[in-house]
Design a protein around this motif. Structure first.
Motif: not given
Length: 118
Positions: A87-103
């Motif tokens: 829930g913070t900006p430092q949370a882990y987001r894999p490459s396919g995550h919507d916040y990282v482009g979603g692709r």
């Protein structure tokens, strides 16, 4: 920290120690009547967040150990404790995550969505 918690901790508790994050740990002066164990609690240095308790103190809080474990790393592979970052900006987001482009990269035999009527 609220004034009531400070007062209660000072009157009915015994300060056991402080962790590297500034959280203070207390133990009640009396045994609880049902399980005959002293109550243990933490007074958080900042925002009350349960994941801010390091594992060394977590074991003590839950009566797994009689004394808190040393906070120094025992092995070279041990990493420093980090609180839950969900829930913070430092949370882990894999490459396919919507916040990282979603692709995400296509895989062999990539998934093909089902469409009704086909």
């Amino acid at each position: 920290m609220s004034l009531l918690l400070r007062l209660t901790s000072a009157l009915s508790g015994r300060r056991v120690g402080t962790d590297r994050f500034g959280n203070a740990y207390y133990e009640s002066r009396r045994l609880h009547p049902t399980d005959r164990l002293p109550r243990r609690w933490v007074v958080y240095a900042g925002r009350p967040e349960a994941s801010a308790v390091p594992p060394e103190w977590w074991g003590w809080l839950h009566h797994t150990t009689d004394a808190p474990l040393p906070e120094t790393p025992l092995y070279p592979w041990q990493k420093d404790h980090r609180p839950n970052l969900t829930g913070t900006p430092q949370a882990y987001r894999p490459s396919g995550h919507d916040y990282v482009g979603g692709r995400r990269r296509p895989t062999s035999g990539d998934y093909e969505a089902w469409t009704p009527g086909q």
